[in-house]
Design a protein around this motif. Structure first.
Motif, PDB file in Angstrom:
ATOM      1  N   VAL A 100      -6.082  13.499  13.907  1.00  0.00           N
ATOM      2  CA  VAL A 100      -5.480  12.572  14.868  1.00  0.00           C
ATOM      3  C   VAL A 100      -4.016  12.335  14.512  1.00  0.00           C
ATOM      4  O   VAL A 100      -3.581  12.566  13.380  1.00  0.00           O
ATOM      5  N   TYR A 101      -3.265  11.882  15.481  1.00  0.00           N
ATOM      6  CA  TYR A 101      -1.853  11.583  15.276  1.00  0.00           C
ATOM      7  C   TYR A 101      -1.720  10.344  14.404  1.00  0.00           C
ATOM      8  O   TYR A 101      -2.303   9.300  14.705  1.00  0.00           O
ATOM      9  N   LEU A 102      -0.915  10.453  13.348  1.00  0.00           N
ATOM     10  CA  LEU A 102      -0.719   9.325  12.437  1.00  0.00           C
ATOM     11  C   LEU A 102       0.760   9.106  12.178  1.00  0.00           C
ATOM     12  O   LEU A 102       1.527  10.074  12.048  1.00  0.00           O
ATOM     13  N   GLU A 103       1.131   7.862  12.071  1.00  0.00           N
ATOM     14  CA  GLU A 103       2.524   7.558  11.788  1.00  0.00           C
ATOM     15  C   GLU A 103       2.622   6.266  11.001  1.00  0.00           C
ATOM     16  O   GLU A 103       1.973   5.279  11.339  1.00  0.00           O
ATOM     17  N   GLN A 104       3.453   6.289   9.987  1.00  0.00           N
ATOM     18  CA  GLN A 104       3.604   5.076   9.191  1.00  0.00           C
ATOM     19  C   GLN A 104       4.331   4.008   9.982  1.00  0.00           C
ATOM     20  O   GLN A 104       5.302   4.284  10.678  1.00  0.00           O
ATOM     21  N   LEU A 105       3.838   2.789   9.868  1.00  0.00           N
ATOM     22  CA  LEU A 105       4.357   1.693  10.670  1.00  0.00           C
ATOM     23  C   LEU A 105       5.264   0.783   9.860  1.00  0.00           C
ATOM     24  O   LEU A 105       6.452   0.649  10.158  1.00  0.00           O
ATOM     25  N   TYR A 106       4.708   0.184   8.829  1.00  0.00           N
ATOM     26  CA  TYR A 106       5.442  -0.821   8.078  1.00  0.00           C
ATOM     27  C   TYR A 106       4.579  -1.214   6.889  1.00  0.00           C
ATOM     28  O   TYR A 106       3.365  -1.036   6.916  1.00  0.00           O
ATOM     29  N   SER A 107       5.218  -1.776   5.869  1.00  0.00           N
ATOM     30  CA  SER A 107       4.450  -2.237   4.711  1.00  0.00           C
ATOM     31  C   SER A 107       4.463  -3.758   4.653  1.00  0.00           C
ATOM     32  O   SER A 107       5.515  -4.374   4.740  1.00  0.00           O
ATOM     33  N   SER A 165      -0.138  -3.871   1.765  1.00  0.00           N
ATOM     34  CA  SER A 165      -0.761  -2.964   2.715  1.00  0.00           C
ATOM     35  C   SER A 165       0.288  -2.129   3.449  1.00  0.00           C
ATOM     36  O   SER A 165       1.248  -2.659   4.006  1.00  0.00           O
ATOM     37  N   VAL A 166       0.088  -0.839   3.416  1.00  0.00           N
ATOM     38  CA  VAL A 166       0.932   0.056   4.192  1.00  0.00           C
ATOM     39  C   VAL A 166       0.199   0.349   5.493  1.00  0.00           C
ATOM     40  O   VAL A 166      -0.871   0.947   5.491  1.00  0.00           O
ATOM     41  N   ALA A 167       0.784  -0.100   6.591  1.00  0.00           N
ATOM     42  CA  ALA A 167       0.104   0.063   7.879  1.00  0.00           C
ATOM     43  C   ALA A 167       0.497   1.373   8.539  1.00  0.00           C
ATOM     44  O   ALA A 167       1.664   1.772   8.505  1.00  0.00           O
ATOM     45  N   TYR A 168      -0.477   2.034   9.103  1.00  0.00           N
ATOM     46  CA  TYR A 168      -0.265   3.235   9.908  1.00  0.00           C
ATOM     47  C   TYR A 168      -0.834   2.980  11.289  1.00  0.00           C
ATOM     48  O   TYR A 168      -1.740   2.168  11.442  1.00  0.00           O
ATOM     49  N   PHE A 169      -0.278   3.679  12.264  1.00  0.00           N
ATOM     50  CA  PHE A 169      -0.989   3.640  13.539  1.00  0.00           C
ATOM     51  C   PHE A 169      -1.388   5.046  13.940  1.00  0.00           C
ATOM     52  O   PHE A 169      -0.728   6.029  13.616  1.00  0.00           O
TER      53      PHE A 169
END
Lengths: 228, 228
Positions: free
Chosen positions: B72-79, B93-97
DNA sequence: GCAAAAGTGTTACCCATACACCCATGA
DNA sequence: TCATGGGTGTATGGGTAACACTTTTGC
């Protein structure tokens, strides 16, 4: 509910890309390392995140103790996690970028570094760790951010001329922008305010001095820059 | 050079905002926690980062073992780093969407959760931890990202009609977009390719089927959407 | 008065918007 | 043949880019 065990966790650090602008040159602040790894090599300033502090707190600690700066613009950039990025072991780095007016501070090397210096972004030395990659991303972020958010004034004096602002944009974006169209866009966006005073002592006509509009209307500002 | 001591480091986790789109509804995948803290409360799926794995690896582990998804498509969002964000102790927490076509997977609760469910973004339950904040940022990022990067197709089937794409944009951006102008913009950007086939079995005229243009010219694509 | 930089104004054109119109299909 | 959704075309206007011109200062 039980508290976390003493599981082993990756080391957690913050690295800073500190941008400064002066004399039509965009620069970055680098440290020369005193110890291995990457002894005598230039790197971005940084520090490990303590158990009881936030990232921003770590950033400020670095800025104050290592660089003698405070009250600067900070923004989280990205978190870097390559397994081998630090030869000492697994270390994750949360990168921030900072915008500073270099005129306001005199940087001096702290205990941890041989030297601290501003480097023009066009003349960077070899960087240790994965800091080249971090720098590149910060540079891109700055370029796009300046188009839709009022951050450029962080790099200038409180009072500045239209020409100075114009040159800053050209320098950061690395494009030529029509002087007169730039002026109109900036003014239409109510981005800055004319103070009524003028900069004196120069040759030629004395230019108006502006200051940033603190109560900038939130209506989505977007500089529609032509990349010619 | 010495390796890192066993300093104590914050726990490091990854949290995922998994977006799915179906029937003109944008949804997010949530877990119902089986244990304290936030027992019986809905949260974003996540996991702790192991010493020897990258964030992306952790993400894939969560997607595979907890949700039965892959590729699936993944991209880092923010920590996220607020000191008190986890009652068990300091945890970053490192958030990905992620963008997923829900049609392709059937989600089932793993051992760690009571339940796993898609929730329409307009009808979210109360979320544990700071996950509401994470979700909000992900939602915004998706809205802006869809305007300048070809990510929308991750949410659709391989073949789709112009109307389906159009409705997707309206749904994500929460605005009405003129059908005909939208079509022209998308086509001018060489964003998608007409396959020549048509979707059959419906009432009315059979619409053309499109597929995304994999070799999308890199020239900075920007959907200049009117927010009416 | 001259050169150089700063302030102001004007025109032409592109492109986005807001439309109208035609086409295909099932009932 | 009618209703509905899908495909194609077009006119208008707002805004941007590309300009010219005037003003102010130091020498």
């Amino acid at each position: 509910m039980k508290a976390f065990q003493s599981y082993k966790n990756p080391s957690l650090a913050v690295d800073l890309v500190v941008f400064g602008y002066h004399n039509n040159i965009l620069s970055v602040l680098l440290l020369n390392r005193k110890e291995e790894p990457f002894k005598d090599t230039w790197v971005l300033p940084g520090a490990f995140v303590q158990m009881e502090e936030t990232f921003l707190h770590t950033c400020c600690r670095v800025l104050q103790t290592k660089l003698g700066m405070d009250n600067v613009y900070l923004e989280q950039l990205y978190s870097f996690d390559a397994i081998e990025r630090d030869p000492r072991g697994r270390a994750v780095s949360v990168a921030y970028f900072a915008l500073v007016n270099p005129q306001k501070f005199t940087v001096t090397a702290g205990q941890m570094a041989n030297d601290v210096k501003w480097f023009p972004v066009k003349k960077l030395p070899v960087l240790g760790f994965d800091h080249k990659e971090i720098f590149k991303m910060a540079r891109q972020r700055l370029q796009s951010k300046i188009l839709y958010a009022p951050v450029s004034f962080e790099l200038l004096d409180d009072l500045f001329t239209m020409t100075e602002l114009h040159e800053l944009y050209e320098c950061i974006l690395e494009v030529e922008l029509d002087r007169r169209n730039f002026r109109r866009k900036i003014l239409d966006a109510e981005y800055i305010v004319n103070t009524g005073t003028k900069r004196e002592g120069l040759q030629n006509r004395h230019p108006d001095l502006y200051r940033f509009n603190r109560k900038l209307s939130k209506h989505h500002f977007h500089l529609n820059i032509a990349t010619n």
